[in-house]
Design a protein around this motif. Sequence first.
Motif, PDB file in Angstrom:
ATOM      1  N   LYS A 219       0.822  -1.207   0.000  1.00 27.91           N
ATOM      2  CA  LYS A 219       0.000   0.000   0.000  1.00 27.91           C
ATOM      3  C   LYS A 219       0.855   1.257   0.000  1.00 27.91           C
ATOM      4  N   ILE A 221       3.798   1.648  -1.393  1.00 26.61           N
ATOM      5  CA  ILE A 221       4.745   1.851  -2.489  1.00 26.61           C
ATOM      6  C   ILE A 221       4.131   1.683  -3.875  1.00 26.61           C
ATOM      7  N   ALA A 222       3.073   0.882  -4.017  1.00 27.42           N
ATOM      8  CA  ALA A 222       2.610   0.537  -5.363  1.00 27.42           C
ATOM      9  C   ALA A 222       1.515   1.472  -5.880  1.00 27.42           C
ATOM     10  N   ASN A 223       1.626   1.864  -7.152  1.00 31.37           N
ATOM     11  CA  ASN A 223       0.564   2.638  -7.786  1.00 31.37           C
ATOM     12  C   ASN A 223      -0.609   1.746  -8.136  1.00 31.37           C
TER      13      ASN A 223
END
Lengths: 342, 348
Positions: A219, A221-223
């Motif tokens: 949550k 770090i990821a787009n």
Amino acid sequence: MGKDLLQVKDLKVYFSKKSGFLKKKQDEIRAVDKVTLSLKAGETLGIVGESGCGKSTLARTIMGLEKPTSGTVLFEGQDIFSLNRKQMHQLRRDIQMVFQDPFSSLNPRMKVGDIIAAPLKAYGYPNKGIRKKVSELMDLVGIKPEYYDRLPHEFSGGQCQRIGIARAIALKPKLIVCDEPVSALDVSIQAQIINLLKDLQKEFHLTYLFISHDLSVVKNIANRVAVIYLGKVVEFAENESFFNQPFHPYTHMLLSAIPLPDPRAEKARNRIAIKNDFPVNAGSASRGCVFYSRCPIAQDYCREHVPEFVNITADHRAACFYPVKNNSVVGEAPSDPRTSVK
Amino acid sequence: MLKVNHLKAYIDSIDGIVKAVDDLTFSIGKGETIGIVGESGSGKSILAQSLIQLNPSPPVFYPQGEIQFEGRDLLKLSEKELCNIRGNEISMIFQDPLSSLNPIFKIGRQLVEAVRAHHRMTRRQAEVKALSLLKDVGISQPERCMKSYPHELSGGMRQRVMIAIALSGHPKLLIADEPTTALDVTIQAQILELLTRLQSKYGTSIIIITHDLGVVARLADRILVMYSGKIVEEGTAEDIFYRTSMPYTWSLLRAIPSLKLTLNDRLVSIPGQPPDLASPPQGCNFYPRCPFASPKCREAEPVLKEIGKGHRAACILDEETFESRKKELEKKESGGSMISNGQGSVTS
């Protein structure tokens, strides 16, 4: 965010499992089963799943380390499996990897400076400038350049992971595949490494494929997030939509497994009981939904039919007949599958 | 039940004496769960192993302290007496379930061996007992599991087998050293669930050691936070999470990647590395990494002082100053972004 850097289309990687004397029986392990993903330049795609779900095989195939059974992997529009050795060598420059175990991914007999210099040497970086370049890289990841001549065992886990990252960014790659880069680290060090990865991304416009089993890490770090279960993508959405309204019961199960650092909330919590262990050998024999055996809201219908991977809302796809509504799996009255999926 | 008084466990190494456990005092009652939290290298595993003296000695030695277990000092017992306590009264689960099981023997053989070590039984009886233990720890096909080798089982199953072995002697105290660190979050949730269930069934006391404060939030009645061989804060779960009184605990809590944060939020990390225990910094050990450090922290080591009933913390800041400093820092952080770097001393 730019155009698609990486496209994975209907990728299948099957392993055959032989049992019995003289190959009497042959069974397939579907490590990656019809996975379709795309990754835009400059973004981070989080891939989440339990051990054994095929996420590492997916990463290895994207790196060109594993031959797919069928399907394609396009990197900048070029099929990586149609390349010859020379072209593959050039491609490896653009795709680098950060591994899970920071100790075993560094050669214990090499000086850390030489470890970081190895990719530079492999691609013909002039010998003279190497030491300076390595010092810059070390500085960038927060390791003092004076430690060039030290050996990996003199560093802690977090520092070794920084060295691994320095090695990965040495050639200015376009894509970095991070295979569980923080799961072997202490919580306090995890945050340092995640922040470092985010800083480097901003500075060098890097693209990450970030693999993890922990949704709370993803949550941050990821787009976009893809959840994998037994080789299949079961949910895929933008970060915000994914965490605001997860649809797949498996995603809910993963979320409910994360311990909250808050005793009162933890006691009040309505935890989804996790049935069974992760099925390791789901061969080709299984019918119906892959998640059926562990699903908290499974219906008879799910046992016989395979759910399609469909859009539930505009940018949010999931493979479930009974997508979870109102963020609550418990006490949900399932609707009729033929009307809820459009 | 178990009382540890001023325990010191030092390691004699080439770099000098490493104070892995430095003057620790705590106790655990019947049926209670204690969480010991700290980073790698904070001495928590050495502490756990010291309790039943699994550490090779030398190099580990105990210059001071006592471990009172039901009226006996474990440090003064002979090896033979210790063997009677290990497994029968105090048993232990380790972090890596694969390397704690023997890879060349089937699970059944290892489990039966453990059962027969603790009870006078025939092989047949022990097998029945082993099966019921496996059922107890939630293995769905215990017969098949008995006939498997460790590598044929998943990580979660192996850890369940380890728990079954640990429970085979009906211990009064179970020490779990990072029991879920090597496992997925889903399996971790299952194992923690299992520990709670077994505790209410057998009334076992549990000492659970971890680096993740989230893991102990649900399980532990009381929590000890360790930093470089010392307890820096001790209290009930409520004390630790809602009345945090030591900058280190506070930093640890903030470092947990939380589902409350969004993509654009920056995780708050603790800068630097834990100190080298062979040459700890002067004064407060947390001083070099502490966000609220002042020159005064360097002068003397803070003592663990009582700040509430059963709540102790080692910091020179009083409650009010700590609260206002926390607010100040949070305000500052929300303003501008911080650049983190892990520049710190190399452990050598």
